[in-house]
Design a protein around this motif. Structure first.
Motif, short mmCIF file in Angstrom:
data_model
loop_
_atom_site.label_atom_id
_atom_site.label_comp_id
_atom_site.label_asym_id
_atom_site.label_seq_id
_atom_site.Cartn_x
_atom_site.Cartn_y
_atom_site.Cartn_z
N GLN A 2 0.82 -1.20 0.00
CA GLN A 2 0.00 0.00 0.00
C GLN A 2 0.86 1.26 0.00
N THR A 4 1.46 5.37 0.90
CA THR A 4 1.20 6.17 2.10
C THR A 4 0.63 7.51 1.68
N ASN A 26 5.38 2.80 -1.81
CA ASN A 26 6.09 1.84 -0.96
C ASN A 26 6.18 0.52 -1.72
N ALA A 96 -4.56 2.86 -1.02
CA ALA A 96 -4.66 3.41 0.34
C ALA A 96 -5.82 4.39 0.37
N ALA A 324 7.42 9.85 9.18
CA ALA A 324 6.89 8.79 8.32
C ALA A 324 6.68 9.33 6.91
N GLY A 325 7.17 8.60 5.93
CA GLY A 325 6.98 8.99 4.55
C GLY A 325 8.00 9.97 4.03
#
Length: 440
Positions: A2, A4, A26, A96, A324-325
């Motif tokens: 998935q 993000t 990802n 997502a 994150a990301g």
């Protein structure tokens, strides 16, 4: 694997009738991304961005509000919306989704009476409108046009659509040789949704003040300013102006002049509208450095005059934070400390032990003979006795620069009346004073 969803999370904010969706690819196998799409879904329709822009492992797309409402005429901004990002890896699609609340920027307009200053305090108010469930949480007012104060920014966290100007923030609307005609303002209001609105407007100044007669002289590290009217003394440095002291009598012995600053006497007229007259004196460099402080209710000064030495250093702490990301970490600066060391030979009579007790751990004002004034905390005092006629020893100070006005430390102290220390029975810690202001 998935993707993000990076934005808009957690609230989808429509700006200029469009919604920008950002996501990150990802990989589950290490294979490159073959294709990607972004879009939104309502309860009865789906709308995809016309194209997706790819930047490395990140991709984004823009969905127009008009396209969403064409597919679902009953949907309006303020309702729920599902954000969708899809990627294709090795022939397989992954998706997502995020169910987000939606809104647009708030609406802000100036209240008409706020546009003219006739006196201080003055209230600048605005009308605020937002989508259901959201409200104002912060404001930021930038004021330009004051040669005395420079650019001024006032900010705060509040749901009240107003800010009160005491006048001190903008030098009581004073200008050199007169009063300002107007100020240029920019108001930025932030919503709890994360959206914001900006409003540009001018504020007119209605008032004038008669010119006083101002004279000044410098001596012994002090500045004597005399005027035909009571005044506020403003110090003007590289960062703009700052209120330093004031007097009700028209005569002020100012103890903290600095060669790197200019000074203005601001005379207040009706409504506390002001005019500024530059103090007609050149400060120049001082023959020594000074440390001014309060100990035992008394104003004291240490002059670093004989064989002085001075040094300064700066140390900063930073940490690396990973979000994150995000491919690269963000360096966050935690703190930056400026330290000053100064030393000089002390002459008799001087009790070095008493000096050490007075200074250790207190806040003080340090002025360098080379120019510059700082509010400091005295971290340590070291001294060594000297063998020699009329010599008390050598004193070394270690200080850390702290936030806050150096003038406020002394001239906003309750030890003073009319911002000056009056010797005699009416001085702290006298029986009728607490702590330094006469009762009754």
């Amino acid at each position: 694997m998935q993707p993000t969803l990076l934005a808009p999370v957690p609230v989808a904010v429509f700006r200029a009738g469009a919604l920008v969706i950002e996501a990150r690819y990802n990989s589950g196998t290490g294979a490159p991304m073959e294709a990607c799409t972004v879009g939104v879904r309502t309860a009865s329709a789906s709308c995809a961005a016309s194209s997706a822009e790819v930047d490395g492992e990140g991709f984004s797309g823009t969905v127009r509000l008009a396209d969403i409402q064409q597919l679902d005429p009953g949907w309006e901004v303020g309702g729920r919306l599902t954000l969708v990002a899809s990627t294709c890896e090795a022939g397989e699609w992954s998706e997502a989704r995020y169910d987000a609340a939606t809104c647009g920027p708030p609406e802000v307009s100036l209240v008409e009476e706020s546009g003219v200053i006739t006196g201080f305090p003055h209230i600048i108010a605005w009308d605020y409108g937002d989508y259901p469930g959201w409200w104002q949480c912060r404001y930021e007012l930038s004021i330009r046009g004051s040669r005395l104060m420079g650019d001024v920014t006032l900010a705060g966290y509040s749901s009240e659509p107003m800010i009160e100007l005491t006048g001190e923030e903008i030098g009581f609307a004073a200008d050199f040789g007169g009063t300002l005609e107007r100020l240029q303002c920019t108001l930025r209001v932030e919503s709890t949704s994360g959206a914001s609105a900006t409003l540009d407007f001018d504020v007119a100044i209605d008032g004038s003040v008669e010119a006083p007669e101002v004279s000044a002289s410098v001596g012994d590290g002090r500045l004597l300013v005399e005027s035909s009217a009571p005044f506020e003394l403003f110090a003007i440095g590289k960062g703009g102006g700052e209120r330093a002291a004031w007097t009700k009598t028209g005569s002020l012995m100012f103890d903290l002049p600095d060669a790197a600053s200019r000074y203005c006497a601001v005379t207040l007229g009706s409504g506390r509208i002001g005019r500024a007259d530059e103090v007609p004196v050149q400060i120049g460099r001082f023959p020594c450095s000074y440390l001014d402080y309060i100990a035992g209710g008394e104003r004291k000064r240490l002059e670093l005059r004989y064989n002085p030495e001075e040094s300064a250093s700066m140390a900063g702490d930073s940490e690396m934070v990973r979000y994150a990301g995000r491919a690269n970490p963000v360096r966050a600066f935690v703190a930056t400390d400026v330290s000053i060391s100064a030393s000089a030979v002390a002459m008799e009579p001087l009790d070095l032990g008493e000096l050490q007790d007075d200074l250790r751990g207190i806040e003080a004002v340090y002025r360098s003979g080379k120019g510059g004034i700082w509010r400091v905390v005295v971290d340590s005092v070291r001294w060594a006795r000297a063998r020699g006629k009329a010599l008390a020893g050598e004193v070394e100070l270690s200080m850390t620069v702290v936030d806050g006005s150096p003038y406020g430390l002394l001239y906003d102290s309750p030890v003073y009346v009319d911002r000056m220390l009056y010797p005699g029975p009416d001085v702290y810690p006298g029986p009728d004073l607490y702590p330094g202001v006469q009762r009754g």
